[in-house]
Design an enzyme around this catalytic site. Structure first.
Site, PDB file in Angstrom:
ATOM      1  N   HIS A 153       0.831  -1.218   0.000  1.00  0.00           N
ATOM      2  CA  HIS A 153       0.000   0.000   0.000  1.00  0.00           C
ATOM      3  C   HIS A 153       0.864   1.267   0.000  1.00  0.00           C
ATOM      4  O   HIS A 153       0.407   2.319   0.453  1.00  0.00           O
ATOM      5  CB  HIS A 153      -0.950   0.044   1.203  1.00  0.00           C
ATOM      6  CG  HIS A 153      -1.698  -1.235   1.438  1.00  0.00           C
ATOM      7  ND1 HIS A 153      -2.949  -1.489   0.921  1.00  0.00           N
ATOM      8  CD2 HIS A 153      -1.349  -2.361   2.122  1.00  0.00           C
ATOM      9  CE1 HIS A 153      -3.347  -2.697   1.279  1.00  0.00           C
ATOM     10  NE2 HIS A 153      -2.389  -3.254   2.003  1.00  0.00           N
ATOM     11  N   SER A 274      14.591  22.707 -15.049  1.00  0.00           N
ATOM     12  CA  SER A 274      13.424  23.530 -15.326  1.00  0.00           C
ATOM     13  C   SER A 274      13.902  24.885 -15.826  1.00  0.00           C
ATOM     14  O   SER A 274      14.937  25.383 -15.390  1.00  0.00           O
ATOM     15  CB  SER A 274      12.608  23.703 -14.047  1.00  0.00           C
ATOM     16  OG  SER A 274      11.825  24.878 -14.124  1.00  0.00           O
ATOM     17  N   LYS A 280      15.554  22.322  -9.911  1.00  0.00           N
ATOM     18  CA  LYS A 280      14.883  21.124 -10.409  1.00  0.00           C
ATOM     19  C   LYS A 280      15.804  20.115 -11.078  1.00  0.00           C
ATOM     20  O   LYS A 280      16.743  20.477 -11.786  1.00  0.00           O
ATOM     21  CB  LYS A 280      13.815  21.520 -11.426  1.00  0.00           C
ATOM     22  CG  LYS A 280      12.588  22.077 -10.772  1.00  0.00           C
ATOM     23  CD  LYS A 280      11.793  20.972 -10.135  1.00  0.00           C
ATOM     24  CE  LYS A 280      10.341  21.135 -10.531  1.00  0.00           C
ATOM     25  NZ  LYS A 280       9.572  19.996 -10.090  1.00  0.00           N
ATOM     26  N   GLU A 287       9.651   9.201 -16.523  1.00  0.00           N
ATOM     27  CA  GLU A 287       8.248   9.561 -16.787  1.00  0.00           C
ATOM     28  C   GLU A 287       7.829   9.136 -18.191  1.00  0.00           C
ATOM     29  O   GLU A 287       6.696   8.709 -18.421  1.00  0.00           O
ATOM     30  CB  GLU A 287       8.047  11.065 -16.606  1.00  0.00           C
ATOM     31  CG  GLU A 287       8.150  11.500 -15.153  1.00  0.00           C
ATOM     32  CD  GLU A 287       8.208  13.009 -15.017  1.00  0.00           C
ATOM     33  OE1 GLU A 287       7.225  13.595 -14.546  1.00  0.00           O
ATOM     34  OE2 GLU A 287       9.225  13.615 -15.396  1.00  0.00           O
TER      35      GLU A 287
END
Ligand code: ARG
Length: 455
Positions: A153, A274, A280, A287
């Protein structure tokens, strides 16, 4: 090509909807190989003369060299790779080119080309998976006893080792490889010679063309030969399953790279910055692996829907079989390569993993198991006692292993000093010695065995 029957040419939109050359030009190598095998067989069977066969074969070699040097010309009027090549052959060698298509149809021709292409695609994936597997094994070996929180979980559950966690993905890759190997074995029958749908009256030798093209045997039913796209679906289904696996590891890397987790640092080579936020380091490659899995599944779905309910034998719908396979193949190739690169170069912050494993009361099960083993407490009662110990540790803000013995004895007098031996995360993982468990000994044994397995 069918001018004998038709008086008028196609509407311009017909030309456009009908043409597959913009994408099936990717089949050119397979198309030439198939034609060369076919014409050699025709000559051997005395169906075309040796001179014509030689001219055809030589012409095909010239065309291959042209395609290699400057690509396949995309001429929508010529519809597909088969006609583009045949018309070029006619330009090069004259009327003898017209004999190549004897005892053949584009239906068995395209089925053969596409099988050859998917077979090569499987071999490419297989080579990529071999590297991916080596990367997983190497990193697992490096971290065979590094403790991290294991989750259920996505809640801290029990400590495991990083090596064990990485080896879980190696098991998935092993199954993926066996699925691709299965697909390859099933694919490896040659449809050439099924002709349009019914076979042919010419005395062809299908065993000869099958062998020349590296197939195990010719297919056994001409109708099935030109209608079957199972091999493409097998490929897409295996690719989908693989992509799902890669997406799960990608997702874990994304979570692990986030600041609250801080389990890994992805290398610059697989991250982006970024344009506005200087701090960043975004896990873009991971992704995109996660995202590509959706597209690959979409490709599989597209071909399933194309094939669903199609009557035998060939229908033009089946020309739409190629784009999803090509797209999925490109995407899975990138995904495998990106994931392999990330695995090889990621920095694992094992100190951080260990700290989180220690702070999440992940050894609570070990405490309960100890009560069962050493004090003969029924497990349900042990679970309850341990729950009180966790509550005490939580309010004191300490790991279970730092609770004073008085506190533990106050919760249950059957607990004694020996309990501390099982409350550390190292003791916990070392105790999980059951077959396939996370104990470093087990992990090392599995790695050693995996290195010996073929796939
Ligand atoms: N371009 C076609 C395809 O990819 C080749 C087969 C054409 N056959 C036909 N009967 N029109 O499916």
């Amino acid at each position: 090509m069918w001018g004998g029957r038709f008086a008028a040419g196609p509407a311009s939109v017909m030309r456009e909807i009908n043409a597959s050359i913009p994408f099936d030009k990717r089949l050119w190598k397979q198309d030439i190989a198939g034609s060369k095998a076919h014409v050699a067989m025709l000559a051997k069977q005395g169906i075309v003369s040796a001179e014509d066969a030689q001219a055809i074969s030589g012409g095909l070699d010239t065309i291959a060299a042209e395609y290699e040097a400057s690509g396949v010309p995309v001429n929508l009027d010529l519809e597909d790779i088969h006609m583009v090549t045949e018309s070029r052959l006619a330009e090069l060698i004259g009327p003898a080119a017209g004999r190549l298509h004897t005892a053949r149809s584009r239906n068995d021709q395209v089925a053969t080309d596409f099988r050859l292409w998917v077979r090569d695609a499987i071999d490419e994936v297989e080579a990529g998976l071999e590297q991916l597997q080596q990367a997983l094994l190497a990193r697992a070996e490096e971290h065979d006893d590094a403790v991290m929180p294991g989750f259920t979980h996505l809640q801290s559950a029990q400590p495991v080792t990083l090596g064990h966690h990485l080896m879980a993905y190696r098991e998935m890759v092993r199954r993926d490889r066996s699925r691709f190997a299965d697909a390859r074995a099933r694919l490896n029958e040659c449809p050439l010679g099924a002709a349009a749908l019914a076979g042919t009256g010419f005395p062809i030798d299908r065993h000869a063309t099958a062998a020349a093209l590296g197939f195990a045997k010719p297919t056994d039913n001409s109708l099935d030969s030109v209608s079957d796209r199972d091999f493409a679906l097998d490929y897409l289904m295996a690719a989908t399953q693989l992509a799902l696996h890669l997406s799960r590891l990608a997702e874990e890397f994304i979570i692990w790279a986030s600041q609250p987790f801080g389990f890994i640092k992805l290398p610059d080579a697989y991250s982006t910055g970024s344009s506005i936020m200087p701090q960043k380091r975004n896990p873009d490659a991971a992704e995109l692996v996660r995202g590509h899995a959706g597209r690959i599944m979409g490709c599989m779905n597209a071909l399933c829907v194309t094939m669903k309910g199609l009557p035998l034998a060939y229908s033009k719908d089946m020309q739409d079989d190629k784009p999803p396979v090509f797209e999925a193949h490109d995407l899975i190739g990138l995904s495998i390569a990106a994931m392999t690169g990330m695995i090889e170069t990621v920095t694992f912050r094992t100190d951080r993993m260990r700290a989180l494993a220690e702070s999440g009361f992940a050894t609570a099960t070990d405490l309960a198991d100890w009560l069962v083993r050493e004090a003969n407490v029924p497990f349900r009662e042990a679970h309850h006692i341990t729950g009180r110990a966790v509550a005490a540790a939580e309010s004191a803000g300490t790991p279970l292993a730092d609770l004073p013995i008085e506190t533990l004895k106050a919760i249950d007098p059957r607990i004694d000093e020996r309990i501390y031996a099982v409350l550390t995360v190292d003791a916990s993982v070392a105790s999980r010695k059951s077959h396939g468990g996370t104990a470093p000994d087990q992990v090392r044994a599995r790695i050693a065995q995996a290195r010996k397995e073929k796939a």
